[in-house]
Design an enzyme around this catalytic site. Sequence first.
Site, PDB file in Angstrom:
ATOM      1  N   GLU A 148       0.871  -1.163   0.000  1.00 39.44           N
ATOM      2  CA  GLU A 148       0.000   0.000   0.000  1.00 39.44           C
ATOM      3  C   GLU A 148       0.914   1.221   0.000  1.00 39.44           C
ATOM      4  O   GLU A 148       1.793   1.316   0.852  1.00 39.44           O
ATOM      5  CB  GLU A 148      -0.864  -0.032   1.270  1.00 39.44           C
ATOM      6  CG  GLU A 148      -1.979   0.955   1.245  1.00 39.44           C
ATOM      7  CD  GLU A 148      -2.825   0.900   2.525  1.00 39.44           C
ATOM      8  OE1 GLU A 148      -2.746  -0.096   3.265  1.00 39.44           O
ATOM      9  OE2 GLU A 148      -3.557   1.888   2.753  1.00 39.44           O
TER      10      GLU A 148
ATOM     11  N   ARG B 286       4.967 -12.990   9.668  1.00 38.76           N
ATOM     12  CA  ARG B 286       5.661 -11.762   9.334  1.00 38.76           C
ATOM     13  C   ARG B 286       6.983 -11.672  10.078  1.00 38.76           C
ATOM     14  O   ARG B 286       7.192 -12.367  11.065  1.00 38.76           O
ATOM     15  CB  ARG B 286       4.790 -10.524   9.594  1.00 38.76           C
ATOM     16  CG  ARG B 286       4.295 -10.366  11.004  1.00 38.76           C
ATOM     17  CD  ARG B 286       3.141  -9.371  11.070  1.00 38.76           C
ATOM     18  NE  ARG B 286       3.550  -8.019  10.726  1.00 38.76           N
ATOM     19  CZ  ARG B 286       2.967  -7.293   9.756  1.00 38.76           C
ATOM     20  NH1 ARG B 286       1.994  -7.773   9.051  1.00 38.76           N
ATOM     21  NH2 ARG B 286       3.367  -6.063   9.530  1.00 38.76           N
TER      22      ARG B 286
ATOM     23  N   LYS C 188       3.994   0.598   9.992  1.00 36.68           N
ATOM     24  CA  LYS C 188       4.161   1.854   9.256  1.00 36.68           C
ATOM     25  C   LYS C 188       3.644   3.027  10.076  1.00 36.68           C
ATOM     26  O   LYS C 188       4.176   4.126   9.969  1.00 36.68           O
ATOM     27  CB  LYS C 188       3.423   1.767   7.919  1.00 36.68           C
ATOM     28  CG  LYS C 188       4.298   1.143   6.840  1.00 36.68           C
ATOM     29  CD  LYS C 188       3.662   1.289   5.475  1.00 36.68           C
ATOM     30  CE  LYS C 188       2.993   0.009   5.074  1.00 36.68           C
ATOM     31  NZ  LYS C 188       2.309   0.046   3.807  1.00 36.68           N
TER      32      LYS C 188
END
Length: 559
Positions: A40, A269, A279
């Site tokens: 994104e 992850r 983020k």
Amino acid sequence: MSKAGKSEAVERPVNFIRNIIDEDLAKHKYESVRTRFPPEPNGYLHIGHAKSICLNFGIAEDYDGACNLRFDDTNPAKEDLEYVDSIQQDVCWLGFKWPGEPCYSSNYFDQFYAYAVELIEKGLAYVCFLNAEETREYRGNLKEPGKDSPYRDTSVEENLALFEKMRSGEFKEGECVLRAKIDMASSFMCMRDPTLYRVRFAHHHQTGDKWCIYPMYDFAHCLSDGIEGVTHSLCTLEFQDNRRLYDWVLDNLNDFQKPDRPFQYEFSRLNLEYTVMSKRKLHQLVDDKLVEGWNDPRMPTISGMRRRGYTPASIRDFAERIGISKVDSMTEMGILEAAVRDDLNKVAPRSMAVIDPIKVVIENYQDEPQTLMAPVHPQNETMGKREIFFGRELYIDRADFTEVAPNGKYMRLALDKEVRLRNAYVIKGLRADYDADGNVTTVYCSYDPDTHGKNPADGRKVKGVIHFVEASHALPAEFRLYDRLFTVENPAKEEDFESVLNPESLVVKYGFVEPGLLNSAAEQAYQFEREGYFCRDNQCGDKQVYNRTVALRDTWSSR
Ligand code: ATP
Ligand code: MG
């Protein structure tokens, strides 16, 4: 095992995802493999993304397939072209290529709209006017089933008209949404009539003002995969439940009634010690000016690590060392550092830099400075030799001198003791000058002219080698010594993660480097002998600024 593509002699990683791909190819479920990396564009990429990039692009390389770079740009409010550019740069820098132009989910907005209409026509989606609070109430929770929305049984015709009105801007933001009609009693919350489209009067960096309705991630993602012909859609474990919705959407649309449609697989992850990876938190560090920017060398971003001196090879090697699994864990910083150390040990030219200088005067050397030759890399002759200088005035590191050598093995310079200058002669400490605070300013020494490249002829033993730079040729330089950004292993667990920032994550020193570094390129790595791996900063132009990538040895495990 059947693997398409490159020769079997190349050693490839083994993991559960590659096993699935091997089986799929053996069964001829797919002709070829297509993966995608779907960031994104709402921030810079970090080392966690690098894990996903290496997995997706690595598989494409090994199976002679392709990996799309796809901007998952369905949320116009948080996204920016700056991120679109930086993401492309970072993926290229890591050494990967996508076929053709990058893809954008927003390229498929027309198709998404048509698929939503198809679901409405099949009685599988409806426009719902419950407000946010009511929607939450109706959804129920993990213990209680939800309740059907009063709008659930609106007719197909009316829903088609309402959705068209949503699209043409006749409803306000938050007034209504398009929802899938699935199961309000599902044990998977994401299946309780999830939202597919919402109203947002926002300008989009790719589509401008064309749209005032935007699709939700869970709707757009599987469709983008389907449209692009992705075969294996690899994502992190938090999307495990959402796989039901991924399958539901594709299974209910005519275009995807085929065995070679995409399927989603989840892996764990990357979590890395002493840093944060979300983020939102990285944004906060930048916005609160606690770091210099996204590319601050202390940041776990790819651009920060690049500026710090990490190489693409070291990051790819790191990804391979940590592997792919479904187990959630915290990865030690030592693994990342070992990867870069191993790469730089092979490729980095050697050089000498004095980071905390004190002056040395060689009293029995009266001539002009002389040129000596030193190997660029002691284990790799093909890298050639470099010119260094020796003269009456030199710099050595403050830590390499003490007036009275402690008992036992002292391997540095002391008064009345000899030590070898790396790549040059044996010197002996005679006396020292001090400033008003008692700090050494100058050490007066003598040198033995018959010791360049050989031991003293009389057989006396000289213990220890220290590095130096000849003063008249030395280039003044700034050294930025970086350390871990946080003082605790898992800062994300803290209530206020900014309160556990390491106040000593950056220490700046002023010293000297060899003259041969005058025109060193930005990001060029060096091993400053006895000091560590450094690279020329890529933001400081002609100024001699060096960032410490990593120390020579692992100093973490002993802390
Ligand atoms: P964040 O939670 O930090 O905002 P994100 O997952 O929303 O990250 P995206 O830009 O959506 O960020 O991520 C793009 C891809 O990178 C996704 O497929 C995602 O699963 C993967 N990814 C993100 N963070 C990690 C991580 N720490 N380890 C492995 N893969 C990751
Ligand atoms: Mg995401």
